[in-house]
Design a protein around this motif. Structure first.
Motif, PDB file in Angstrom:
ATOM      1  N   VAL A 102       1.411   5.639  -4.705  1.00  0.00           N
ATOM      2  CA  VAL A 102       2.659   6.299  -5.072  1.00  0.00           C
ATOM      3  C   VAL A 102       3.568   6.340  -3.843  1.00  0.00           C
ATOM      4  O   VAL A 102       3.091   6.375  -2.711  1.00  0.00           O
ATOM      5  N   SER A 103       4.863   6.323  -4.086  1.00  0.00           N
ATOM      6  CA  SER A 103       5.799   6.431  -2.969  1.00  0.00           C
ATOM      7  C   SER A 103       5.708   7.839  -2.389  1.00  0.00           C
ATOM      8  O   SER A 103       5.322   8.789  -3.066  1.00  0.00           O
ATOM      9  N   LEU A 104       6.088   7.957  -1.132  1.00  0.00           N
ATOM     10  CA  LEU A 104       6.090   9.257  -0.477  1.00  0.00           C
ATOM     11  C   LEU A 104       6.978  10.228  -1.249  1.00  0.00           C
ATOM     12  O   LEU A 104       6.647  11.412  -1.391  1.00  0.00           O
ATOM     13  N   SER A 160       5.586   3.133   3.290  1.00  0.00           N
ATOM     14  CA  SER A 160       5.448   4.575   3.215  1.00  0.00           C
ATOM     15  C   SER A 160       4.706   5.028   1.953  1.00  0.00           C
ATOM     16  O   SER A 160       4.624   6.206   1.682  1.00  0.00           O
ATOM     17  N   ASN A 161       4.178   4.079   1.176  1.00  0.00           N
ATOM     18  CA  ASN A 161       3.397   4.460   0.003  1.00  0.00           C
ATOM     19  C   ASN A 161       2.115   5.151   0.427  1.00  0.00           C
ATOM     20  O   ASN A 161       1.564   4.890   1.490  1.00  0.00           O
ATOM     21  N   ASN A 175       7.438  10.441  -4.414  1.00  0.00           N
ATOM     22  CA  ASN A 175       6.806  10.922  -5.650  1.00  0.00           C
ATOM     23  C   ASN A 175       5.418  11.512  -5.424  1.00  0.00           C
ATOM     24  O   ASN A 175       4.777  11.958  -6.372  1.00  0.00           O
ATOM     25  N   PHE A 176       4.951  11.518  -4.190  1.00  0.00           N
ATOM     26  CA  PHE A 176       3.614  12.018  -3.873  1.00  0.00           C
ATOM     27  C   PHE A 176       3.456  13.486  -4.269  1.00  0.00           C
ATOM     28  O   PHE A 176       2.481  13.875  -4.901  1.00  0.00           O
ATOM     29  N   LYS A 177       4.460  14.292  -3.933  1.00  0.00           N
ATOM     30  CA  LYS A 177       4.392  15.729  -4.236  1.00  0.00           C
ATOM     31  C   LYS A 177       4.346  15.961  -5.743  1.00  0.00           C
ATOM     32  O   LYS A 177       3.626  16.830  -6.231  1.00  0.00           O
ATOM     33  N   LYS A 178       5.096  15.160  -6.505  1.00  0.00           N
ATOM     34  CA  LYS A 178       5.095  15.271  -7.963  1.00  0.00           C
ATOM     35  C   LYS A 178       3.702  14.946  -8.516  1.00  0.00           C
ATOM     36  O   LYS A 178       3.194  15.651  -9.391  1.00  0.00           O
ATOM     37  N   LEU A 179       3.077  13.896  -7.980  1.00  0.00           N
ATOM     38  CA  LEU A 179       1.729  13.528  -8.414  1.00  0.00           C
ATOM     39  C   LEU A 179       0.735  14.635  -8.082  1.00  0.00           C
ATOM     40  O   LEU A 179      -0.092  15.009  -8.901  1.00  0.00           O
ATOM     41  N   ASP A 229       5.751   8.404 -12.212  1.00  0.00           N
ATOM     42  CA  ASP A 229       6.404   7.344 -11.453  1.00  0.00           C
ATOM     43  C   ASP A 229       5.510   6.926 -10.278  1.00  0.00           C
ATOM     44  O   ASP A 229       5.720   7.351  -9.151  1.00  0.00           O
ATOM     45  N   VAL A 230       4.471   6.113 -10.584  1.00  0.00           N
ATOM     46  CA  VAL A 230       3.562   5.637  -9.541  1.00  0.00           C
ATOM     47  C   VAL A 230       3.686   4.128  -9.416  1.00  0.00           C
ATOM     48  O   VAL A 230       4.080   3.446 -10.357  1.00  0.00           O
ATOM     49  N   GLU A 231       3.353   3.623  -8.232  1.00  0.00           N
ATOM     50  CA  GLU A 231       3.406   2.173  -8.009  1.00  0.00           C
ATOM     51  C   GLU A 231       2.275   1.476  -8.760  1.00  0.00           C
ATOM     52  O   GLU A 231       2.462   0.425  -9.339  1.00  0.00           O
TER      53      GLU A 231
END
Length: 125
Positions: free
Chosen positions: A69-71, A5-6, A73-77, A38-40
């Protein structure tokens, strides 16, 4: 949240007022800031993947970086990008669920619309 889901995001900054070295510095600064989130992963894009019309410096494309990035944390990014890049000309390519979305923005309003489109794009159906 599973690894599948990344979301992969390619960010291309475009500022005709900057020369290649200044553009490179700006991109590396943005990369450092994204890595603090917090990104992969977050990396510059190597020259082996040159899009048409792109410039390169030191083996990397000028003004282009990729992050995963994980789903969750996507909105935060995207929020960070909206705050950091509002008013700058950028191109985003979002890859999720085996699909790609490419959007361009050259104003804060366009960037916010692009971010909203990206959020809709990655929502599980």
């Amino acid at each position: 949240m599973s690894f599948e889901s990344n979301v992969k995001l390619t960010i291309a900054l475009s500022n005709p007022d900057l020369d290649a070295e200044e553009q490179e510095r700006e991109t590396r600064n943005l990369l450092r800031e994204i890595r603090d989130l917090d990104v992969e992963s977050a990396e510059l894009v190597a020259v082996t993947e040159i899009p048409e019309g792109a410039r390169s410096v030191g083996g990397f494309l000028v003004g282009v970086l990729q992050t995963e990035v994980s789903l969750a944390n996507f909105k935060k990014l995207l929020g960070f990008l909206g705050d950091r890049l509002g008013g700058k000309s950028i191109e985003l390519e979002v890859e999720a669920n085996g699909k790609k979305l490419k959007v361009k923005a050259s104003s804060r309003e366009e960037l916010l619309a692009a971010i909203q489109a990206a959020e809709e794009f990655v929502k599980p159906k």
